[in-house]
Design a protein around this motif. Sequence first.
Motif, mmCIF file in Angstrom:
data_model
loop_
_atom_site.group_PDB
_atom_site.id
_atom_site.type_symbol
_atom_site.label_atom_id
_atom_site.label_comp_id
_atom_site.label_asym_id
_atom_site.label_seq_id
_atom_site.Cartn_x
_atom_site.Cartn_y
_atom_site.Cartn_z
ATOM 1 N N GLU A 76 0.851 -1.175 0.000
ATOM 2 C CA GLU A 76 0.000 0.000 0.000
ATOM 3 C C GLU A 76 0.890 1.228 0.000
ATOM 4 N N GLU A 77 0.762 2.083 -0.980
ATOM 5 C CA GLU A 77 1.550 3.296 -1.015
ATOM 6 C C GLU A 77 0.647 4.466 -0.606
ATOM 7 N N THR A 78 1.278 5.540 -0.203
ATOM 8 C CA THR A 78 0.455 6.684 0.206
ATOM 9 C C THR A 78 -0.174 7.337 -1.016
ATOM 10 N N ASP A 79 -1.282 8.002 -0.785
ATOM 11 C CA ASP A 79 -1.913 8.756 -1.870
ATOM 12 C C ASP A 79 -2.585 9.989 -1.276
ATOM 13 N N LYS A 80 -3.367 10.633 -2.048
ATOM 14 C CA LYS A 80 -3.998 11.886 -1.624
ATOM 15 C C LYS A 80 -4.873 11.658 -0.377
ATOM 16 N N ASP A 81 -5.617 10.563 -0.379
ATOM 17 C CA ASP A 81 -6.541 10.327 0.724
ATOM 18 C C ASP A 81 -5.846 9.781 1.970
ATOM 19 N N TYR A 82 -4.828 8.978 1.750
ATOM 20 C CA TYR A 82 -4.112 8.391 2.884
ATOM 21 C C TYR A 82 -2.634 8.769 2.780
ATOM 22 N N PRO A 83 -2.305 9.980 3.203
ATOM 23 C CA PRO A 83 -0.974 10.511 2.901
ATOM 24 C C PRO A 83 0.137 10.050 3.863
ATOM 25 N N PHE A 84 -0.216 9.410 4.972
ATOM 26 C CA PHE A 84 0.827 9.033 5.925
ATOM 27 C C PHE A 84 1.184 7.549 5.823
ATOM 28 N N ILE A 85 2.437 7.244 6.144
ATOM 29 C CA ILE A 85 2.828 5.842 6.246
ATOM 30 C C ILE A 85 2.790 5.460 7.723
ATOM 31 N N LEU A 86 2.031 4.421 8.022
ATOM 32 C CA LEU A 86 1.955 3.964 9.408
ATOM 33 C C LEU A 86 2.918 2.790 9.602
ATOM 34 N N THR A 87 3.739 2.883 10.636
ATOM 35 C CA THR A 87 4.502 1.690 11.011
ATOM 36 C C THR A 87 4.121 1.340 12.445
ATOM 37 N N THR A 88 4.121 0.050 12.735
ATOM 38 C CA THR A 88 3.747 -0.382 14.081
ATOM 39 C C THR A 88 4.946 -1.041 14.731
ATOM 40 N N GLY A 89 4.910 -1.169 16.038
ATOM 41 C CA GLY A 89 6.037 -1.808 16.712
ATOM 42 C C GLY A 89 5.808 -1.865 18.198
ATOM 43 N N ARG A 90 6.904 -2.153 18.911
ATOM 44 C CA ARG A 90 6.796 -2.304 20.353
ATOM 45 C C ARG A 90 7.500 -1.156 21.057
ATOM 46 N N ILE A 91 7.189 -0.980 22.318
ATOM 47 C CA ILE A 91 7.930 -0.020 23.119
ATOM 48 C C ILE A 91 8.604 -0.776 24.264
ATOM 49 N N TYR A 92 9.588 -0.119 24.865
ATOM 50 C CA TYR A 92 10.424 -0.766 25.878
ATOM 51 C C TYR A 92 9.645 -1.285 27.084
ATOM 52 N N PHE A 93 8.667 -0.519 27.546
ATOM 53 C CA PHE A 93 8.027 -0.852 28.815
ATOM 54 C C PHE A 93 6.929 -1.916 28.701
ATOM 55 N N HIS A 94 6.543 -2.258 27.475
ATOM 56 C CA HIS A 94 5.470 -3.238 27.368
ATOM 57 C C HIS A 94 5.854 -4.367 26.452
ATOM 58 N N PHE A 95 5.027 -5.418 26.508
ATOM 59 C CA PHE A 95 5.353 -6.571 25.715
ATOM 60 C C PHE A 95 4.138 -7.086 24.964
ATOM 61 N N HIS A 96 4.302 -7.253 23.683
ATOM 62 C CA HIS A 96 3.315 -7.887 22.836
ATOM 63 C C HIS A 96 1.905 -7.376 23.111
ATOM 64 N N THR A 97 0.953 -8.237 23.463
ATOM 65 C CA THR A 97 -0.419 -7.735 23.571
ATOM 66 C C THR A 97 -0.722 -7.203 24.973
ATOM 67 N N GLY A 98 0.341 -7.034 25.765
ATOM 68 C CA GLY A 98 0.196 -6.346 27.048
ATOM 69 C C GLY A 98 -0.463 -7.153 28.141
ATOM 70 N N THR A 99 -0.788 -8.428 27.889
ATOM 71 C CA THR A 99 -1.524 -9.173 28.912
ATOM 72 C C THR A 99 -0.680 -9.368 30.169
ATOM 73 N N MET A 100 0.634 -9.432 30.031
ATOM 74 C CA MET A 100 1.487 -9.564 31.216
ATOM 75 C C MET A 100 1.990 -8.197 31.669
ATOM 76 N N SER A 101 2.620 -7.463 30.733
ATOM 77 C CA SER A 101 3.283 -6.228 31.152
ATOM 78 C C SER A 101 2.301 -5.186 31.685
#
Lengths: 342, 676
Positions: B556-581
Amino acid sequence: MKNYILDKNFLKPFLRKVMKKERLIAPIEFNKDIIFDFIDEIDEITTNFTNSIISPKRFFFPQSDTILEYEKTSHVKVQPIVSYERRVIFGIRSCDVYGLLNLDKFYSLGYEDIYYLQRRENVTLINLVCSDPCENGFCIYAKSGPKAEVGFDLQFTDLGDKYFVEVGSVKGEELIKIAELFFSKIIEKDEERRFEVVLKSKSCFSHLYVDLQDAALKLKNNLVSENLWQELADRCQRCGGCNYVCPTCTCFDVVDKDIEGQRGRRVRLWDSCVLGGFTRLAGGYNPRSRIEDRVKRKFYHKLSYEIEKFQATSCVGCGRCTTVCLGNIDTASVVRRIVLGE
Amino acid sequence: MRKYLTICPYCGCGCGMYLEAKENDVLGVNPSYHHPISRGKLCVKGWNVHEFINSSDRLTYPLIRKNGSLKRTSWEEAIDYSAEKLLKIKKDYGSESLGILSSAKCTNEENFLLSKFTRIALGTNNIDHCARLCHASTVTGLKMAFGSGAMTNSINELENADCILVAGSNTTSQHPMIGARILNAVEKGAKLIVVDSRKIHLCNFATIHLCPKPGTDVAWINCLMQIMVSEKLADIEYIKRRTENFEETRRLFELYTPEYTEKITGIPKENLIKAARIYAGTRKAMIVYSMGITQHVHGTENVLALANLSLLAGHVGYPHSGVNPLRGQNNVQGACDMGALPDMLSGYQPIRNLENQIKFNKAWKTTIPSKTGLTVVEMINEAVLGNIKGMFIMGENPMISDPDINHVKKALENLDFLLVSDMFLTDTADLAHVVLPACSFAEKDGTFTNTERRVQRVRKTINTIGECLPDWQIICKLSNKMGHEMSYEHPREIMEEIALLTPIYGGIFYDRLDEGWGLQWPCYHRDHLGTSFLHQETFIRGKAHFTPVKQSPSYEETDKDYPFILTTGRIYFHFHTGTMSRRCSALDREVPEGFASINYNDAQDLDIKEGEKIKIISRRGEIEVRASISEAVCRGAIFVSFHFKESPANKLTSSALDPVSKIPELKVCACKVEKL
Ligand code: SF4
Ligand code: SF4
Ligand code: SF4
């Protein structure tokens, strides 16, 4: 106070007798790692060890400690939970004895912290002098080791085949009475040997001079460049470990946890001043939102503020923060850099 | 109080720690000083691991759905009902209508058993787990290039490297112990090349930071190779003796001149040249990469490109030098090793290979299916279509972790029968017909394999909580009920079966693991000491293989309607789906809710202020989340962590797949941002 000699063959017999009266805590070796733990079997105890990663502070101020239980009925019922167990810690090192003296001051100043003070009152400390200093320790410069001058109830120095036993308090004297037959009188040569053992130990420290006093002075007069804090902050991974393992760190967080139904417990947990949440206020504002500020404050607290409050730095030179740090930030090297005026 | 050496259940570093317990409560942890990874240290997650174990949110008894809601039931009823349902679906619609999600959080023994269960009791190869979402492209890519999809080196080797190239890995935050090794190496004088579209923490220590546009990795990697060849920095002798298919590959990467590449990636050409010279000019050079490389529709190509790069410089096959994918979860390496995959049996033995089939048929006294099964995202797609009718999900939470959650939800709701085992009532468990309460790592024995292939013992510290059972016992119960006997008294016995059937685990036995700090596979027999680095003298596949790869567009490339690129990832203080952290108060206090990082200039353009709620919309869904204005993300990019179910980033992501490895493109999707 008196001094005695304890033949090494009778250390365990002595401790076994102690165990019958009180809960014994001593170092145990697990896969070469040293951990202070409650002793069930006398043979678990190790006497030849470098200090543990986590100080015996844990037995007075546990990592998580239930301080009260409550029930949210029509009128809330609250039950404080204080430990009155009588304990003996064998093998505590001098730095940690001084660490406890620090905690004593903090937890009795103004507000008396019954959870800590009760445990403290009911413990007898048998300090083991370090004849072979640990790699990262600099107690010698913090004036807290390798041999303690105060704070212990009994202090053992290893003379090879026997221990030189110094009595530091009435509690110590009473402990000896449990098994007086194992203890004998000292002769002058024993004193000499004890002196030599400590002298040799003092010559074996791997650290060069760590001048805590000078660092404190420089901090007080703001002679430290902001770059230092910036650089340390870049290296800090916010693990909290330096606070958790430090024998003189006192901060805790308090949280309520459900047990079930209406019942719950209030728990206090070790906290860390390098974490952002430590200073964040309820509305979200954080007076020390930058990690630089938090790291800086940590060292100001350890080295400078404490001098103003208690006339001594609260670093006892145990070296644990060197071991635990992911970013090689440790009090010894920071002190050195402050002194050099970096 | 008693302390037991065990392994941290969060990340793939695999730190050794002792849990401290009083009665049945875990009250604290103690890092192991002599353990080769932890060395007396832990990251903040490890230090606070004790908090989730005794959480009052733990599931403590089985649940069954009656009249639309989940009600307490007995183990007997839960197992009877589940077995009956699975058997009925198998009978009515065939084995291929059943699917299994195994778990990178569970032990090797549990993954092995679930893989066995899938093949013998269900009669299908429809088994996969979340490795598909993180390193599927590594497993396929590195296997094609070198013959093995694992880290070529060990974690501690990083400290003595001369050059470390970190691509698409926020190492200090996701693999703190590895991050710490990198800092040590830099302190000793190593050169650090960071390639990341965000200004990650490691950039503070980098000799050079290359900042490519998301999704343009093949281009910069090919370009480094082009420069190395044109500047005569390639290791010709190495290429001749150790590799094949170079010339063909060369024709393709030579098109990527610095000028051309600058246009595609946005990286100034001087920086490309500088990076190539550093990487090729040092002898002990390690590539470290992670999901910034793998989670793309061309993930396999990215991995192949990195492998090419290392081969060109002659940087594989000796210590302190190689290609190192950092595996995210505590046991994602092990879950792959154990054959929780639709095309492989344990130890990466292809299921289509006749000899392997014969071996396993003999051992398991059955005929295992030979048709390649479905991957995670394919199972979900087939469930939406009604072709997958029943699933068993062990300890995974696709309702947060998988791409395009709305689609996942549709799939799971469409099932005739969903069985979930977990410690908590996750968003996934909430949709199940039967939920089984599973033990945490503190309540069971087993092994985890960390990212450097180190198989380590997990030890039971406390008794099981409530009626919980360890997953290996759950699988045994279910299998027995379905008429396929499984009787093991202790995970040790399962490991003995693993050793028997899995050459790379051939020498791994509990008594050996108990003696030291685990063993690194390949470990072929009892006297084998394990392997700290791979491909010594010869590659596992014989000669390493160069594969020509070219830069292809993102799904999926950006276009007029969806101009931003979204990237997802993790942060240091939490883990995966957060059920433990998120159940650890210290971690929850640090970061209590999700946030979206947005570039300062973009925020100004959209009049967005720090901490303000914004709406992010993609073609698949929308979320509301607080904005965090940051210089770390570049213009036109948005970063959202996926841990928080209140602002689930995966509502936005697309399930477009890499055609080779079937990894979804979690690192790039087009979106728009609205001020609320
Ligand atoms: S600051 Fe470091 S060396 Fe000083 S007492 Fe604390 S842990 Fe020990
Ligand atoms: S131990 Fe080091 S990395 Fe961890 S919080 Fe303290 S200073 Fe930071
Ligand atoms: S999360 Fe990773 S780095 Fe942190 S303590 Fe656990 S294994 Fe170690």
